[in-house]
Motif scaffolding. Structure first.
Motif, mmCIF file in Angstrom:
data_model
loop_
_atom_site.group_PDB
_atom_site.id
_atom_site.type_symbol
_atom_site.label_atom_id
_atom_site.label_comp_id
_atom_site.label_asym_id
_atom_site.label_seq_id
_atom_site.Cartn_x
_atom_site.Cartn_y
_atom_site.Cartn_z
ATOM 1 N N MET B 1 1.165 6.424 -12.018
ATOM 2 C CA MET B 1 0.863 4.994 -12.047
ATOM 3 C C MET B 1 2.139 4.183 -12.185
ATOM 4 S SD MET B 1 -2.253 3.306 -13.998
ATOM 5 C CE MET B 1 -2.051 1.858 -14.974
ATOM 6 N N MET B 2 3.053 4.710 -13.032
ATOM 7 C CA MET B 2 4.309 3.991 -13.208
ATOM 8 C C MET B 2 5.068 3.879 -11.890
ATOM 9 S SD MET B 2 4.761 2.622 -15.974
ATOM 10 C CE MET B 2 6.456 2.126 -15.708
ATOM 11 N N ARG B 3 5.115 5.009 -11.175
ATOM 12 C CA ARG B 3 5.817 4.981 -9.900
ATOM 13 C C ARG B 3 5.122 4.043 -8.931
ATOM 14 N NH1 ARG B 3 7.103 10.089 -6.499
ATOM 15 N NH2 ARG B 3 8.034 8.671 -4.996
ATOM 16 N N GLY B 4 3.821 4.058 -8.995
ATOM 17 C CA GLY B 4 3.034 3.174 -8.133
ATOM 18 C C GLY B 4 3.344 1.725 -8.431
ATOM 19 N N LYS B 5 3.369 1.403 -9.721
ATOM 20 C CA LYS B 5 3.647 0.016 -10.109
ATOM 21 C C LYS B 5 5.044 -0.397 -9.672
ATOM 22 C CE LYS B 5 0.484 -1.792 -13.160
ATOM 23 N NZ LYS B 5 -0.488 -1.081 -13.981
ATOM 24 N N LEU B 6 5.966 0.547 -9.833
ATOM 25 C CA LEU B 6 7.344 0.265 -9.438
ATOM 26 C C LEU B 6 7.411 -0.066 -7.943
ATOM 27 C CD1 LEU B 6 10.245 0.328 -10.660
ATOM 28 C CD2 LEU B 6 10.477 2.557 -9.550
ATOM 29 N N LEU B 7 6.718 0.755 -7.150
ATOM 30 C CA LEU B 7 6.679 0.512 -5.703
ATOM 31 C C LEU B 7 6.072 -0.847 -5.398
ATOM 32 C CD1 LEU B 7 5.574 3.746 -3.835
ATOM 33 C CD2 LEU B 7 7.443 2.215 -3.232
ATOM 34 N N LYS B 8 4.964 -1.128 -6.084
ATOM 35 C CA LYS B 8 4.268 -2.392 -5.839
ATOM 36 C C LYS B 8 5.169 -3.578 -6.171
ATOM 37 C CE LYS B 8 1.156 -5.640 -7.579
ATOM 38 N NZ LYS B 8 0.058 -6.054 -8.441
ATOM 39 N N TRP B 9 5.816 -3.525 -7.326
ATOM 40 C CA TRP B 9 6.623 -4.680 -7.724
ATOM 41 C C TRP B 9 7.903 -4.805 -6.892
ATOM 42 C CZ3 TRP B 9 4.586 -8.669 -9.737
ATOM 43 C CH2 TRP B 9 3.424 -8.526 -10.507
ATOM 44 N N PHE B 265 0.924 -1.338 -1.712
ATOM 45 C CA PHE B 265 0.997 -0.412 -2.851
ATOM 46 C C PHE B 265 0.187 -0.860 -4.065
ATOM 47 C CE2 PHE B 265 5.320 -0.115 -0.786
ATOM 48 C CZ PHE B 265 4.941 0.900 0.064
ATOM 49 N N ASN B 266 -0.733 -1.787 -3.875
ATOM 50 C CA ASN B 266 -1.607 -2.161 -4.995
ATOM 51 C C ASN B 266 -2.421 -0.961 -5.461
ATOM 52 O OD1 ASN B 266 -0.691 -4.715 -4.805
ATOM 53 N ND2 ASN B 266 -2.602 -5.653 -4.082
ATOM 54 N N CYS B 267 -2.836 -0.139 -4.486
ATOM 55 C CA CYS B 267 -3.666 1.014 -4.824
ATOM 56 C C CYS B 267 -2.897 1.979 -5.724
ATOM 57 C CB CYS B 267 -4.148 1.710 -3.562
ATOM 58 S SG CYS B 267 -2.820 2.081 -2.392
ATOM 59 N N LEU B 268 -1.636 2.210 -5.381
ATOM 60 C CA LEU B 268 -0.837 3.129 -6.181
ATOM 61 C C LEU B 268 -0.704 2.637 -7.609
ATOM 62 C CD1 LEU B 268 0.088 3.911 -3.198
ATOM 63 C CD2 LEU B 268 2.150 4.742 -4.312
ATOM 64 N N GLY B 269 -0.636 1.312 -7.735
ATOM 65 C CA GLY B 269 -0.475 0.723 -9.058
ATOM 66 C C GLY B 269 -1.740 0.839 -9.907
ATOM 67 N N THR B 270 -2.896 0.936 -9.244
ATOM 68 C CA THR B 270 -4.138 0.960 -10.034
ATOM 69 C C THR B 270 -4.586 2.376 -10.362
ATOM 70 O OG1 THR B 270 -5.341 0.811 -7.960
ATOM 71 C CG2 THR B 270 -5.140 -1.219 -9.242
ATOM 72 N N ASP B 274 -2.536 9.081 -10.690
ATOM 73 C CA ASP B 274 -1.494 9.360 -9.698
ATOM 74 C C ASP B 274 -2.022 10.201 -8.544
ATOM 75 O OD1 ASP B 274 0.520 7.876 -10.738
ATOM 76 O OD2 ASP B 274 1.325 9.492 -11.979
ATOM 77 N N ALA B 275 -3.257 9.899 -8.173
ATOM 78 C CA ALA B 275 -3.859 10.674 -7.096
ATOM 79 C C ALA B 275 -3.510 10.114 -5.723
ATOM 80 C CB ALA B 275 -5.370 10.710 -7.258
ATOM 81 N N LEU B 276 -2.762 8.991 -5.709
ATOM 82 C CA LEU B 276 -2.314 8.414 -4.441
ATOM 83 C C LEU B 276 -0.794 8.484 -4.395
ATOM 84 C CD1 LEU B 276 -4.635 5.328 -4.347
ATOM 85 C CD2 LEU B 276 -4.430 6.937 -2.453
ATOM 86 N N THR B 277 -0.270 8.819 -3.245
ATOM 87 C CA THR B 277 1.186 8.836 -3.112
ATOM 88 C C THR B 277 1.591 8.090 -1.855
ATOM 89 O OG1 THR B 277 1.116 10.861 -1.829
ATOM 90 C CG2 THR B 277 1.468 11.079 -4.220
ATOM 91 N N PHE B 278 2.815 7.627 -1.892
ATOM 92 C CA PHE B 278 3.411 7.080 -0.676
ATOM 93 C C PHE B 278 4.495 8.073 -0.317
ATOM 94 C CE2 PHE B 278 6.478 4.223 1.515
ATOM 95 C CZ PHE B 278 5.657 3.871 2.567
ATOM 96 N N SER B 279 4.208 8.894 0.645
ATOM 97 C CA SER B 279 5.152 9.982 0.908
ATOM 98 C C SER B 279 5.095 10.386 2.367
ATOM 99 C CB SER B 279 4.807 11.184 0.028
ATOM 100 O OG SER B 279 3.427 11.492 0.224
#
Lengths: 310, 527
Positions: B1-9, B265-270, B274-279
């Motif tokens: 989630m942290m990585r997701g939020k980082l990507l989103k922001w 990347f809103n989805c990654l943040g929510t 951490d079941a979603l990745t951007f990879s």
């Protein structure tokens, strides 16, 4: 000997001799005093704008005769065009700078400068060098590009123009100085002190619609008259005016004409203009119309004129 | 989630970096923002295509192929505006009704690809009306120029009036003059459309009407990096699906439609698991080797193979109808011009070369309208037909084109107004002043005027002797650049006595020879 000094000595002398006021009156109306009287019009030639201004004001008894301590002063140059000073489309910035300083030195509480420009106002203010000159001298450069800055004023004395919207800086001012640049003008034929009034109003279209020459004279009947008209003829545009195309339109005369009498100052300026280009006074209709309104005289012979060469 | 939020922001920060300068370019009425910043606009895909900046087009394609439709979340000001509208919509709402109000919907392929092909097809055949109406950047421009800008100006006026009382003129009063009825309606409708679509279905515009979105979708389908499920970690909470404003996530099937995903990347943040990745998309090999239980990562494409087929089918159908449509469009144009045969065509800005070329290249983003220091460019209504709708024209109502100015040509992102040097500008004749002596005040009122000549920078309009001491205007056509100085100031009403007739194709004049400077010596005052 300055006029004030002369009067002082005169009064002292009169009182000392006899305490007879009739004697003083006689002395005042005598020829010797007429010679010492401040001139009605001063013309200066051959100096830089600031120097000529000094000489002219000195001859008139100093700026203190016109600007009093604490007054709100407006200086109205011609800043009509997006042109550099060399092209003489606008009033000389060095003159404006010197004049703003003089007013501040005379104790003016604030000195505001503006014009209702023809070209984009910011470009005019900048290219003319006037905005920076005013700033350096400690004056306020005020915008004049929006109707918001203008207020309705009645002109009961006008013939074609019965009212106009005039810039509020002038409405609030205690004293104002009209500082035109002398130049050729396609419509009015000559652009000088009277024509410079067109930059104090918002709606110029009505001028062109209702007899331009008459309206120029009409706006000059506004009750708040300039304390002085200072004509900048350091550089003079003698053709293709009022905007000009190139340096070929400009003659360097290094001259200045100053007078509270607006019709006389324009008549004299026309004389100077004629040194370069022929222009009949009849063609410059507003001058005669101004005289009809008793705004001044075209008969320069009746005036005391001081001519100064540097 | 942290990585997701980082990507989103990071995405939000990047978006702000592009969006704010563009927004400022449109609302800046005091010319604080350097004109050079307008180069940012060249990144806009439609603009780059029209300007023939193929390097930028290729760059965008590569970006989409690598990262998906990041363009839509970062570079596109209309996309960012929709995100802002979405944020505003969410204010004061619970997550379920606000930021997590979305759910998966099937793509509307026929509509989006149909529109894409129609837009591109018409544009190729010279009818850019549809492109003008649908281009997201141009819609943003019209909203910013016609709605946001006036609001900023009124705000300024309130502040300026307050400062004026203190003798401070660092702010000054301004009047809104460039907003025409057509511009206001176009901006208003676009904003309303965005607002309604965002409120109902998030980035629906971008996935149905937007030709740029559809085009990038065709590429992002194959993008190297993409949002995908780590199925073993997914607990089927569906938060990602509910937060997907593109409505491209089907959480039950654990698929992400990359053709519609705008990489926000809103989805990654929510996702709390951490079941979603951007990879990187796994290679086909790894998909093949995946066990039956694990769905392939681009499962969407497998489950929905229709997208490409739709695209091809619609292409064929529309390609067949294009000739008919373009003939139709042309005949409409002819009919109009016959009706208004007496009307002069619009005067187009220097650098636009001809009315026809300008019409084809301009998408009516109105950046020239807002940047013109003289406020002379105004969006047209229907007076020159649909083909010219919303395109800026030189309106010499109360201002004129500054002789030395080349700003519009510098800021135009599509090349509809080609960059000009000052020299080129001064020799470009966009029209010719036509003087109608019978209307002129000098003749009708027998008084001096000369306002037109006064404002003529080339003295093409000059005063010649008339009756008595009167002088009357005369036009030297070879000197006239069509700047409108004369027309803007002519006091005659209702029809002015001097009007600029446009050159349908701009002409070029020669600069007059420099007059010799003669030394004038004056020793006498002359009075």
């Amino acid at each position: 000997m300055k006029r004030r000094d002369f009067l002082k000595t005169g009064v002292l002398a009169g009182a000392a001799v006899s305490l007879n006021f009739e004697g003083l009156q006689a002395a005042l109306s005598s020829n010797t005093i007429a010679v010492e009287k401040a001139p009605d019009l001063v013309a200066v030639m051959g100096g830089e704008p600031g120097v000529m201004l000094d000489k002219a004001l000195e001859a008139l008894g100093g700026i203190g005769n016109y600007i009093k301590k604490g007054q709100k002063v407006v200086i109205k140059p011609n800043v009509g065009w997006d042109r550099t000073p060399e092209l003489a489309g606008n009033t000389n910035p060095d003159l404006i700078k010197a004049l703003v300083k003089k007013c501040i030195d005379a104790g003016a509480s604030k000195v505001t400068v503006f014009d209702h420009t023809c070209d984009n106002w910011q470009k005019c203010y900048e290219s003319s060098g006037i905005a920076s000159a005013v700033k350096e001298a400690g004056g306020i450069m005020m915008p004049g590009h929006d109707e918001k800055y203008y207020k309705d004023v009645d002109l009961p004395g006008g013939k074609s123009l019965k009212s106009a919207k005039i810039h509020e800086a002038l409405l609030e001012a205690d004293a104002w100085i009209n500082v035109p640049v002398l130049k050729n003008h396609g419509g009015a034929k000559l652009s000088c002190a009277m024509k410079n009034y067109m930059g104090i109003v918002w709606d110029r279209r009505v001028f062109h619609q209702n007899d331009l020459q008459q309206c120029i004279a009409d706006i000059c009947t506004w009750t708040k008259k300039p304390v002085l008209n200072i004509v900048d003829a350091y550089r003079m545009m003698h053709q293709n005016g009022p905007q000009g195309k190139s340096l070929a339109d400009v003659a360097t005369l290094k001259s200045m004409i100053v007078s509270p009498n607006i019709v006389a100052v324009d008549t004299a300026a026309l004389g100077l203009f004629n040194q370069v280009k022929k222009l009949e006074i009849d063609a410059v209709g507003h001058i005669a119309k101004g005289e009809e309104f008793k705004l001044g005289t075209t008969n320069l012979g009746k005036l005391t004129i001081r001519r100064i060469r540097i | 989630m942290m990585r997701g939020k980082l990507l989103k922001w990071s995405r939000v920060l990047l978006a702000a970096l592009f969006f704010l300068p563009i927004l400022l370019l449109f609302v800046d009425f005091v010319d604080l923002i350097p004109d050079k910043l307008s180069r940012l606009l060249h990144l806009q895909l439609v603009s780059a295509l029209l300007a023939g900046m193929f390097g930028i087009v290729v760059l965008q394609l590569v970006l989409a192929l690598v990262f998906g439709r990041m363009y839509c979340s970062v570079l596109c000001p209309a996309g960012v505006l929709q995100d802002i509208l979405n944020r505003l919509y969410c204010i004061g709402k619970k997550k379920k009704k606000g930021s997590r109000r979305f759910s998966y919907h099937k793509p509307m392929n026929r509509l989006r690809y149909g529109l894409l092909i129609a837009t591109a097809g018409f544009a190729v055949f010279g009818f850019t009306g549809l492109l003008m109406l649908l281009d997201p950047y141009s819609n943003f421009g019209r909203i910013a120029a016609n709605l946001f800008r006036p609001v900023v100006m009124w705000g300024n006026n309130i502040a300026a009036d307050a400062l004026m009382k203190m003798d401070n003129y660092s702010l000054y009063h301004v009047t809104v003059t460039t907003v025409t009825t057509s511009g206001l309606i176009a901006g208003g409708l676009a904003l309303l459309l965005f607002a309604v679509m965002v409120a109902l279905r998030g980035r629906l515009f971008c996935n149905t009407l937007c030709p740029v979105g559809s085009f990038l979708g065709l590429i992002s389908r194959y993008s190297l990096f993409r949002v995908s499920f780590k199925e073993s970690d997914c607990i089927q909470c569906r938060k990602c699906e509910f937060s997907c404003k593109a409505e491209a996530i089907d959480a039950k099937k654990m698929t992400v439609d990359t053709s519609r995903c705008v990489a926000c990347f809103n989805c990654l943040g929510t996702c709390s698991k951490d079941a979603l990745t951007f990879s990187r998309k796994p290679s086909r090999k790894s998909i093949r080797s995946a066990t039956g239980q694990a769905m392939p990562v681009d499962a969407f494409a497998v489950n929905n193979p229709n997208g490409r087929r739709h695209f091809l089918a619609t292409t064929a159908a529309i390609a067949g109808s294009v000739p008919v449509a373009s003939v139709l469009a042309e005949s409409i144009g002819v009919g109009k011009s016959k009706e208004e045969i007496k009307k002069w065509p619009p005067v187009t800005p220097p650098g636009s070369l001809s009315v026809e070329r300008f019409k084809d290249k301009c998408t009516a983003c109105h950046i020239c309208v807002v940047q013109c220091p003289s406020h002379v460019l105004r969006p047209a209504g229907m007076e020159h037909g649909f083909g010219y709708l919303l395109r800026p024209q030189m309106a010499y109502i109360d201002s004129y084109c500054n002789y030395e100015c080349t700003v519009c040509s510098e800021v135009c992102p599509t090349g509809a107004i080609k960059p000009l040097t000052k020299e080129e500008k001064k020799t470009t004749q966009i029209g010719i002043a036509r003087f109608m002596i019978d209307l002129c005040i000098v003749k009708t009122e027998k008084t001096d005027c000369g306002a037109c000549s006064e404002h003529c920078p080339t003295q093409a309009v000059h005063m010649v002797p008339y009756e008595g001491t009167l002088t009357i205007p005369n036009v030297i056509e070879d000197l006239c650049v069509g700047c409108g100085g004369c027309e803007s100031i002519c006091p005659v009403r209702p029809v002015r006595a001097i009007i600029v007739e446009s050159n349908k194709t701009h002409a070029f004049i020669e600069l007059p020879d420099e007059e010799e400077v003669k030394e004038v010596r004056v020793d006498d005052f002359g009075f």
